[in-house]
Motif scaffolding. Structure first.
Motif, PDB file in Angstrom:
ATOM      1  N   SER A 135       0.808  -1.229   0.000  1.00 37.21           N
ATOM      2  CA  SER A 135       0.000   0.000   0.000  1.00 37.21           C
ATOM      3  C   SER A 135       0.836   1.272   0.000  1.00 37.21           C
ATOM      4  CB  SER A 135      -0.951   0.002   1.205  1.00 37.21           C
ATOM      5  OG  SER A 135      -0.223  -0.011   2.425  1.00 37.21           O
ATOM      6  N   ASP A 136       2.075   1.189   0.453  1.00 42.16           N
ATOM      7  CA  ASP A 136       2.932   2.384   0.409  1.00 42.16           C
ATOM      8  C   ASP A 136       3.139   2.858  -1.029  1.00 42.16           C
ATOM      9  OD1 ASP A 136       3.181   2.324   3.122  1.00 42.16           O
ATOM     10  OD2 ASP A 136       5.227   1.538   3.160  1.00 42.16           O
ATOM     11  N   LEU A 137       2.978   1.940  -1.987  1.00 39.73           N
ATOM     12  CA  LEU A 137       3.140   2.308  -3.390  1.00 39.73           C
ATOM     13  C   LEU A 137       1.905   2.991  -3.964  1.00 39.73           C
ATOM     14  CD1 LEU A 137       4.901  -0.917  -4.799  1.00 39.73           C
ATOM     15  CD2 LEU A 137       5.961   1.304  -4.353  1.00 39.73           C
ATOM     16  N   TYR A 138       0.712   2.658  -3.428  1.00 39.06           N
ATOM     17  CA  TYR A 138      -0.512   3.162  -4.066  1.00 39.06           C
ATOM     18  C   TYR A 138      -1.438   3.998  -3.184  1.00 39.06           C
ATOM     19  CZ  TYR A 138      -2.898  -0.902  -1.889  1.00 39.06           C
ATOM     20  OH  TYR A 138      -3.396  -1.822  -1.007  1.00 39.06           O
ATOM     21  N   ARG A 139      -1.245   4.028  -1.891  1.00 38.67           N
ATOM     22  CA  ARG A 139      -2.182   4.738  -1.018  1.00 38.67           C
ATOM     23  C   ARG A 139      -2.247   6.226  -1.364  1.00 38.67           C
ATOM     24  NH1 ARG A 139      -0.249   3.535   3.787  1.00 38.67           N
ATOM     25  NH2 ARG A 139      -1.521   1.650   4.025  1.00 38.67           N
ATOM     26  N   LEU A 164      -4.215   3.435 -12.055  1.00 39.11           N
ATOM     27  CA  LEU A 164      -4.748   2.845 -13.281  1.00 39.11           C
ATOM     28  C   LEU A 164      -4.738   1.334 -13.072  1.00 39.11           C
ATOM     29  CD1 LEU A 164      -5.780   3.118 -16.181  1.00 39.11           C
ATOM     30  CD2 LEU A 164      -3.400   2.934 -16.963  1.00 39.11           C
ATOM     31  N   LEU A 165      -5.921   0.743 -12.992  1.00 32.64           N
ATOM     32  CA  LEU A 165      -6.063  -0.697 -12.791  1.00 32.64           C
ATOM     33  C   LEU A 165      -6.315  -1.346 -14.144  1.00 32.64           C
ATOM     34  CD1 LEU A 165      -6.391  -3.202 -10.955  1.00 32.64           C
ATOM     35  CD2 LEU A 165      -8.811  -2.581 -10.700  1.00 32.64           C
ATOM     36  N   ILE A 166      -5.402  -2.197 -14.579  1.00 32.08           N
ATOM     37  CA  ILE A 166      -5.505  -2.853 -15.880  1.00 32.08           C
ATOM     38  C   ILE A 166      -5.880  -4.321 -15.661  1.00 32.08           C
ATOM     39  CG2 ILE A 166      -4.291  -3.424 -18.011  1.00 32.08           C
ATOM     40  CD1 ILE A 166      -2.484  -1.042 -17.484  1.00 32.08           C
ATOM     41  N   ILE A 171     -11.576  -9.398  -4.603  1.00 35.41           N
ATOM     42  CA  ILE A 171     -10.484  -9.062  -3.673  1.00 35.41           C
ATOM     43  C   ILE A 171      -9.986  -7.638  -3.911  1.00 35.41           C
ATOM     44  CG2 ILE A 171      -8.127  -9.648  -2.967  1.00 35.41           C
ATOM     45  CD1 ILE A 171      -8.781 -12.563  -3.856  1.00 35.41           C
ATOM     46  N   ILE A 172      -9.731  -7.300  -5.176  1.00 34.71           N
ATOM     47  CA  ILE A 172      -9.184  -5.986  -5.515  1.00 34.71           C
ATOM     48  C   ILE A 172     -10.172  -4.878  -5.165  1.00 34.71           C
ATOM     49  CG2 ILE A 172      -8.458  -4.498  -7.425  1.00 34.71           C
ATOM     50  CD1 ILE A 172      -6.338  -6.481  -6.701  1.00 34.71           C
ATOM     51  N   SER A 173     -11.450  -5.102  -5.445  1.00 36.67           N
ATOM     52  CA  SER A 173     -12.470  -4.083  -5.142  1.00 36.67           C
ATOM     53  C   SER A 173     -12.485  -3.749  -3.656  1.00 36.67           C
ATOM     54  CB  SER A 173     -13.850  -4.579  -5.585  1.00 36.67           C
ATOM     55  OG  SER A 173     -13.892  -4.777  -6.979  1.00 36.67           O
ATOM     56  N   GLU A 174     -12.306  -4.761  -2.843  1.00 33.60           N
ATOM     57  CA  GLU A 174     -12.282  -4.541  -1.400  1.00 33.60           C
ATOM     58  C   GLU A 174     -11.006  -3.811  -0.983  1.00 33.60           C
ATOM     59  OE1 GLU A 174     -12.990  -4.424   2.609  1.00 33.60           O
ATOM     60  OE2 GLU A 174     -14.408  -4.877   1.000  1.00 33.60           O
ATOM     61  N   ASN A 183     -11.213   2.421  -1.092  1.00 35.72           N
ATOM     62  CA  ASN A 183     -11.040   3.814  -0.661  1.00 35.72           C
ATOM     63  C   ASN A 183     -10.032   4.584  -1.524  1.00 35.72           C
ATOM     64  OD1 ASN A 183     -12.845   3.521   1.568  1.00 35.72           O
ATOM     65  ND2 ASN A 183     -11.205   2.530   2.741  1.00 35.72           N
ATOM     66  N   GLU A 184      -9.625   3.953  -2.631  1.00 35.93           N
ATOM     67  CA  GLU A 184      -8.620   4.579  -3.497  1.00 35.93           C
ATOM     68  C   GLU A 184      -9.271   5.128  -4.773  1.00 35.93           C
ATOM     69  OE1 GLU A 184      -5.669   4.886  -2.269  1.00 35.93           O
ATOM     70  OE2 GLU A 184      -5.950   3.489  -0.592  1.00 35.93           O
TER      71      GLU A 184
END
Length: 375
Positions: free
Chosen positions: A16-20, A25-27, A41-44, A48-49
């Motif tokens: 999360s330090d990379l994306y918080r 962009l989710l591919i 899993i990803i949606s959860e 909050n992002e």
């Protein structure tokens, strides 16, 4: 950074330090994202992002798809890319990163091998197939029309990888078979490649040891969690191997089978690989391009024969084709639409020169036999 664990996608927040609090962009694949269970899993994890999804692209990445993705990334001021899917998904993610700072110069970047400018956008990947090993390489495949190009840059290596075997379960039997065959072909070709090193050969052999003997079980619905995890790790090891050595002749010829006859990549490679293996095992000292010569290649071939459970005193090509038959993969190109000498000659001429130069034996000497052009 690497997480390798069955169910490991649930540990995404460890990165999360990379994306918080960044624009993501989710591919993803069009169907695999949901079918694999990754979407839930990803949606959860990212609920909050600030996330933009991109999944409108072909299975075999086209330059126009990557250009559209890069334009979206620029317009949305993307700060990180997360790719969840098969090799094409991960390749598109890399291409978007490569094209981010190359607006209007994308074709030039590919055709003239221009240096990729690093946009400093982190890349997290989670493969949903056990095949391409793209998560372990610094290059990406893209098509301009029917011509295949490979773009390479150190900045395209993912910053974080999650190897989660549970994501492979949703593939069909044929899809999983093609994926596993792709991984094993990469491991085999990497081992004998002219650019191989002690390190790449080590990865190749480890990949085969982990994956070859479980293909029969991996492709079945009854595949266990242990086998699924082993196969995705075998694919990753094959990716590490080709990241050093690159692939060779079977890959060089495979792209035409895919472009012109719609034969999936993993299957296409094995239409020539058994015959190529046979020619390597019987090649004369004067046939070798690799400066390490026959002694080196014979040693590698001997190891491969052992790890693939082959009999050295029997025809290698026949044994590998028998293996394909046992897993219900058609081994004869004439039964897949390449059914005339003219078609086979056409495919044999559509080679990727870079890959062919990486082959240890001059196969121009044997092309007629490999493609049965004299029949």
């Amino acid at each position: 950074m690497l997480i390798s664990e069955f169910g490991g996608l649930t540990r995404l927040n460890e990165f999360s330090d990379l994306y918080r609090d960044k624009k993501i962009l989710l591919i993803t694949g069009k169907n695999s994202f949901e079918l694999s269970g990754a979407k839930k899993i990803i949606s959860e994890k990212l609920k909050n992002e600030n996330t933009i999804i991109f999944n409108d692209f072909s299975i075999n990445p086209k330059i126009e798809d990557a250009i559209r993705g890069a334009e979206l990334a620029r317009s949305e001021k993307i700060e990180i890319i997360i790719a969840v899917g098969g090799g094409s998904v991960i390749d598109i993610a890399k291409l978007i990163k490569a094209f981010f700072c190359a607006k209007g110069k994308e074709t030039e970047l590919l055709k003239e091998s221009k240096e990729v400018q690093d946009p400093s956008i982190p890349l997290i990947v989670a493969p949903t197939t056990a095949g391409s090993g793209s998560e372990a390489t610094h290059f990406a495949v893209v098509y301009i029309g029917t011509d295949k190009y490979s773009l390479a840059a150190h900045c395209l290596m993912p910053n974080a990888v999650i190897l989660d075997g549970s994501l492979t379960f949703s593939g069909t039997k044929y899809q999983k078979t093609c994926n596993a065959l792709d991984a094993m072909a990469q491991a085999i070709e990497s081992a004998w490649a002219t650019q191989s090193t002690d390190e790449s050969i080590k990865y190749s052999i480890e990949s085969i040891e982990l994956g070859w003997n479980i293909i029969n079980n991996f492709i079945e619905p009854s595949c266990s969690s242990i086998e699924a995890q082993k196969m995705i790790e075998a694919s990753n090891l094959a990716g590490r191997a080709i990241n050093i050595s690159k692939t060779t002749s079977a890959h060089a010829w495979s792209y035409a089978f895919t472009s012109f006859f719609d034969i999936p990549h993993g299957h296409a490679i094995w239409l020539t690989l058994p015959a190529i293996f046979e020619k390597h095992s019987k090649a004369e000292p004067t046939d070798f391009i690799d400066k390490r010569g026959k002694k080196h290649i014979s040693s590698v071939i001997g190891i491969l024969i052992d790890k693939l459970n082959l009999q050295n005193n029997l025809c290698i090509e026949a044994q590998l084709n028998n293996f394909l038959t046992k897993i219900n993969v058609e081994s004869k190109m004439e039964n897949l639409g390449v059914d005339t000498i003219q078609k086979r000659e056409f495919v044999s001429d559509q080679i990727n020169i870079e890959r062919m130069k990486n082959n240890p034996v001059d196969l121009n000497l044997y092309k007629s036999e490999i493609f049965r052009l004299d029949q």
